[in-house]
Design a protein around this motif. Structure first.
Motif: not given
Length: 506
Positions: A237-241, A252-260, A262-263, A267-271
């Motif tokens: 699940d993208p939410a678990r990335l 480094i993290f690579a993804a398509a815009p759709g994954v960003y 969903k993340i 989760q509006p804040q990321l640590d």
């Protein structure tokens, strides 16, 4: 000044050359370093460089013993597992030409590929659809090959055919894009021009093994640089990335815009203390999504790139050269790019077609067995991408959309003609038109508009599309119209269909 970016060509690929040998060139210097970690919630499945090298060269031996010779073609119908890159590089190591394909393709779609390619074998996971008519090598047989004695790399001219990928052609029929071994050499221009990649990095790609974006950016490029590739297990699940990014120490993290998207929704804040920045490709990255990512991560950069099946990514922003405003970025050092009008390069600042020089080492050899279609994409020394852009005085390029009706579905280019041809066979449909529509801010889907004596059962339409088209090609909406919009010459006006979708949605 004219819209031409030319700071000189990159150095040529060495001779003799083999793409797989180049990708795994760091294995002998760092045999015990982790080359690949397949991440799960419970832990990881780790592969060292020496293990990957042995599996690839053993697979090459297995192909030879199976009677497949250098220059012959194998069609890949494998799932989202490590079997995919090992078989791919094993074929290339042996001088055999692999054709990676999406596991989402249907039996109908693979039938035309088998007819086009006449492959020596289909590499097949039984869970993945494939048409009959060709010899199959099972995934179990492929796994057994890994322990075979290592074959020497098949070295040769870097310009010889190395692999083939399929793209949705503007004619509505998928086209086989033939690439040379040298294509991997061109990708080094991305290391500084997009990734900011070094041997010390740990690059996590959110895509599947059998997606060409993952295959290049997520695996082959990190391995070429001597870095560690991280791939989330299938079905993550993208939410678990974010948890995987943090636990794995991804830099480094690579993804398509759709994954960003969903993340950030989850989760509006990321640590993410180890993360240096993110990479985006596959479809246009919106400015709002870009800013939302930087805000959520406390200022971690997000760098976008532009490329296509016919040419490796050649325009990008990077940590060393961030994009300005709404620009994509600039051509990578070593690329020669122009913005063309009907009479050649246009003045800086004016709109035209984005074009890459015919000598770019990442440019395709051509469409397989289609010299006329290949020639139609050239204008003198320039390959025409079909995408519109404008070049500023500093070389930065702003993307202005497609010059035709091609659609983008989750990072895959899709021709409306291909989808229309499949749907036209549904009983009751008299005419059909397909286009891309915006369902909400920063989210677009494929919609089908059709005429019929009366509205047709939507569940039946969806089931028919599912049986005949890969998931990413399937319309998400079906709209019945009394007639489709056409021009004075009777030609379908696909862009006018969007207004009908907006009307139906209100």
């Amino acid at each position: 000044m004219l819209s031409i970016f030319d700071q000189g060509p990159p150095p040529p690929a060495p001779k003799p050359f083999n793409m797989a040998a180049h990708v795994l060139g760091r294995a002998r210097a760092t045999p015990d370093k982790i080359a690949l970690s397949v991440l799960s919630q419970a832990g990881s499945d780790d592969w060292t460089y020496s293990a990957i090298l042995a599996a690839v060269r053993g697979t090459a031996t297995g192909f030879y013993e199976a009677g497949i010779a250098p220059g012959q073609i194998v069609l890949m119908r494998l799932g989202n597992t490590v079997d995919f890159p090992i078989a791919y590089l094993g074929a290339i190591a042996a001088g055999i030409v692999p054709v990676p394909t999406s596991s989402q393709l249907t039996e109908r779609e693979t039938a035309s590929m088998i007819a086009d390619l006449a492959p020596a074998a289909v590499l097949r996971d039984p869970a993945v659809a494939s048409a009959p008519g060709a010899r199959e090598i099972t995934v179990e047989e492929l796994r057994a090959m890994r322990s075979m004695p290592p074959a020497p790399f098949d070295m040769g001219d870097p310009n010889r055919l190395g692999y083939i990928v399929y793209t949705s052609g503007t004619s509505g029929r998928p086209r086989a894009v033939a690439h040379a071994h040298r294509a991997i050499w061109a990708r080094q221009m991305m290391f500084d021009g997009w990734y900011g990649l070094s041997a010390n990095d740990r690059l996590l790609h959110a895509g599947a093994f059998n997606w060409t974006y993952t295959l290049g950016t997520g695996l082959m490029d990190p391995w070429t640089a001597g870095a560690t590739a991280l791939i989330a297990e299938p079905g993550t699940d993208p939410a678990r990335l974010p948890a995987l990014l943090k636990r794995s120490g991804a830099t480094i993290f690579a993804a398509a815009p759709g994954v960003y998207r969903k993340i950030l929704k989850a989760q509006p804040q990321l640590d993410l203390p180890a993360l240096r920045h993110g990479l985006s490709a596959g479809e246009k990255l919106s400015r709002d999504l870009h800013l939302a990512w930087e805000k959520a991560t406390g200022g971690k950069g997000l760098y976008e790139a532009f490329g296509m099946s016919e040419c490796s990514t050649f325009i990008s922003s990077s940590p060393a050269h961030p994009a300005r405003g709404d620009a994509l970025g600039q051509p990578q050092k070593g690329r020669r790019v122009a913005i063309l009008g009907s009479d050649g390069p246009v003045p800086q600042g004016e709109e035209g077609t984005i074009a890459v020089h015919r000598d770019d080492p990442g440019l395709m050899l051509g469409y397989l067995n289609a010299p006329e279609e290949t020639a139609a994409r050239m204008s003198g020394d320039w390959f025409l991408t079909g995408d519109q852009g404008a070049m500023a005085v500093d070389g930065q390029i702003t993307y202005l959309g497609r010059a035709d009706d091609m659609m983008n579905a989750g990072g895959y280019r899709v021709s409306p003609l291909e989808v229309e041809a499949a749907l036209a066979a549904f009983p009751g449909i008299t005419q059909v038109g397909v286009t891309e529509v915006e369902v909400k801010a920063d989210a677009r889907v494929i919609a089908a508009f059709y005429t019929a004596p009366q509205p047709l059962d939507e569940s039946a339409l969806k089931a028919f599309a599912e049986a005949n088209l890969a998931r990413y090609k399937q319309p998400r909406a079906f709209i019945h119209l009394p007639e489709l919009p056409t021009g004075a010459n009777g030609k379908l006006l696909r862009r006018a269909l969007r207004a009908h979708f907006e009307k139906a949605a209100t």
